[in-house]
Design an enzyme around this catalytic site. Structure first.
Site, PDB file in Angstrom:
ATOM      1  N   LYS A 148      31.014   8.996 -14.642  1.00 32.82           N
ATOM      2  CA  LYS A 148      32.267   9.586 -15.148  1.00 32.82           C
ATOM      3  C   LYS A 148      33.432   9.412 -14.179  1.00 32.82           C
ATOM      4  CE  LYS A 148      31.103  14.239 -13.563  1.00 32.82           C
ATOM      5  NZ  LYS A 148      30.411  15.471 -13.903  1.00 32.82           N
TER       6      LYS A 148
ATOM      7  N   ARG B 108      28.241  27.868 -15.617  1.00 37.36           N
ATOM      8  CA  ARG B 108      28.937  26.863 -16.405  1.00 37.36           C
ATOM      9  C   ARG B 108      28.085  26.706 -17.653  1.00 37.36           C
ATOM     10  NH1 ARG B 108      30.618  20.872 -14.357  1.00 37.36           N
ATOM     11  NH2 ARG B 108      28.717  20.339 -15.462  1.00 37.36           N
TER      12      ARG B 108
HETATM   13  C1  LIG Z   1      29.460  15.557 -13.058  1.00 34.18           C
HETATM   14  C2  LIG Z   1      28.093  15.953 -13.382  1.00 34.18           C
HETATM   15  C3  LIG Z   1      27.028  15.467 -12.613  1.00 34.18           C
HETATM   16  C4  LIG Z   1      27.231  14.596 -11.401  1.00 34.18           C
HETATM   17  O1  LIG Z   1      27.765  15.373 -10.358  1.00 34.18           O
HETATM   18  P1  LIG Z   1      28.000  14.748  -8.913  1.00 34.18           P
HETATM   19  O2  LIG Z   1      28.350  15.915  -8.070  1.00 34.18           O
HETATM   20  O3  LIG Z   1      29.105  13.761  -9.047  1.00 34.18           O
HETATM   21  O4  LIG Z   1      26.728  14.116  -8.492  1.00 34.18           O
HETATM   22  C5  LIG Z   1      25.756  15.838 -12.988  1.00 34.18           C
HETATM   23  N1  LIG Z   1      25.523  16.632 -14.050  1.00 34.18           N
HETATM   24  C6  LIG Z   1      26.518  17.114 -14.815  1.00 34.18           C
HETATM   25  C7  LIG Z   1      26.183  17.978 -15.982  1.00 34.18           C
HETATM   26  C8  LIG Z   1      27.835  16.792 -14.509  1.00 34.18           C
HETATM   27  O5  LIG Z   1      28.827  17.272 -15.260  1.00 34.18           O
END
Ligand SMILES: *Cc1c(COP(=O)(O)O)cnc(C)c1O
Length: 372
Positions: free
Chosen positions: A36, A131
């Site tokens: 992302k 969350r």
């Molecule tokens: C963004 C996200 C991740 C990845 O997080 P990082 O800190 O970039 O490794 C993993 N799981 C979910 C649900 C996320 O939204």
């Protein structure tokens, strides 16, 4: 060269991903490479796949669709709950998605029936970060409802910590997730293929001596791209922290009084910067601002101090003499700066490998060309 730009070193990203994939494999944990922050870049996705990630994860269906258009046929999962308004697109482009609402999973089922596909669902459980997540007491009812739905396959459960509440992934909450997986399996006589423990913040736990239990997958973005763990923002041993850097160009370079003059009120972004010192000072302006990056997340090269930023200007002072108009300055970024720079239409993304990077004549902050 064009500026501002992100210099993206694909070899270093691949190295970071491969290093984490190997370290976690020893613990029985596979990696979903999270794309992302890279706006679904196909070059970065391919670097992750070369490094051995088992799947790609993204929070935006637009990015997943983009990677599909660029010919990537790897397993892809939507790691944010689908929107009801996007379930058709989710079923079409993603193999699986993370979910917490039966209404949405029912809509996914309807969409999957129409296209005669099977969509895999992973249920997110709330472990205290507040969350996304189903409350643990409600998990069995949800599993039971999901198992009734045609063209939906329950792929596993997962959790996400350290995002909203700052809750640290540790032996306790990871053991709770393992126990929930086992309790679902026992109650329904099924096997959960995936128990996804969390994001980059889980690395400290995952690489410790703690028993990983049933956790067999992590979703990693930040740690791969920035080489840092997000709990204390410390560099991870053996990873590059400069796989992606941001280059901006000098458009003004002058000597001016250190203190502003006139009546002082709010600035364009609300706060009033307090300049320390007196007399005159050299200062330069770079053509980059809040619209391109989160200026507070920039790490300037040695000897360069960031004095402030507005929408389109970043004001710096360099101890090494004033850079000339046209010079470039290279910055490292935190996650917030990275995602904004990746998303700005004004910032060019330059994907290269170390071998073919041409180092600018006058780029301040290049390790190969540091002006001291
Ligand atoms: C963004 C996200 C991740 C990845 O997080 P990082 O800190 O970039 O490794 C993993 N799981 C979910 C649900 C996320 O939204």
């Amino acid at each position: 060269m064009t500026a501002p730009r992100l210099d993206i070193d694909l070899d270093r990203i691949e190295h970071n991903a491969r290093t984490l994939v190997k370290r976690l494999a020893i613990r029985g944990i596979s990696v979903t490479g999270v794309t992302k922050a890279s706006l679904g870049s196909a070059s970065i996705a391919n670097a992750l796949l070369r490094a051995g990630v088992s799947a790609l994860g993204d929070s935006r269906i637009e990015n997943i669709e983009g990677m599909r258009r660029n010919g990537i046929d790897a397993e892809m999962t939507l790691i944010r709950s689908p929107m009801l308004s996007q379930v058709d697109r989710v079923v079409r482009s993603a193999n699986s998605s993370f979910n917490t609402e039966i209404r949405i999973i029912t809509a996914l089922s309807n969409a999957a029936c129409q296209t005669r596909q099977t969509h895999e669902v992973l249920l997110m459980v709330e472990l205290g970060d507040l969350r996304e997540g189903i409350m643990p007491d409600d998990l069995n009812d949800m599993v039971s409802a999901v198992m009734q739905l045609p063209n939906i396959k329950l792929a596993g459960i997962g959790a996400n910590l350290a995002c909203h509440g700052g809750v640290v992934p540790d032996a306790n909450n990871m053991a709770e997730l393992s126990a929930l997986a086992e309790s679902v399996e026992n109650a329904f006589g099924i096997h959960l293929a995936m128990v996804s423990g969390g994001n980059s913040a889980n690395l400290e736990w995952a690489l410790s001596d703690e028993d990983p239990g049933r956790i067999n997958s992590l979703r990693l973005g930040e740690a791969i791209l920035l080489g840092c763990e997000p709990l204390h923002r410390q560099p991870i041993n053996g990873l590059y922290t400069d796989a992606i850097s941001l280059v901006a160009e000098v458009i003004e370079s002058k000597t001016k009084p250190t203190q502003p003059w006139g009546t002082i009120a709010q600035t364009a972004f609300g706060t009033v910067p307090v300049a320390s010192g007196s007399g005159n000072r050299t200062r330069s302006i770079l053509a980059i601002g809040h619209q391109d990056v989160d200026p507070s997340g920039l790490h300037a090269p040695a000897g360069v101090e960031i004095l402030g930023a507005s929408g389109d200007h970043l004001i710096i002072h360099s101890e090494n003499g004033n850079p000339a108009v046209g010079d470039e300055i290279r910055f490292r970024m935190n996650y917030s700066a990275l995602i904004r720079a990746m998303t700005s239409p004004f910032v060019v993304r330059d994907h290269r490998t170390i071998g073919d990077r041409t180092i600018g004549d006058r780029t301040i902050g290049d390790t190969d060309n540091l002006i001291t």
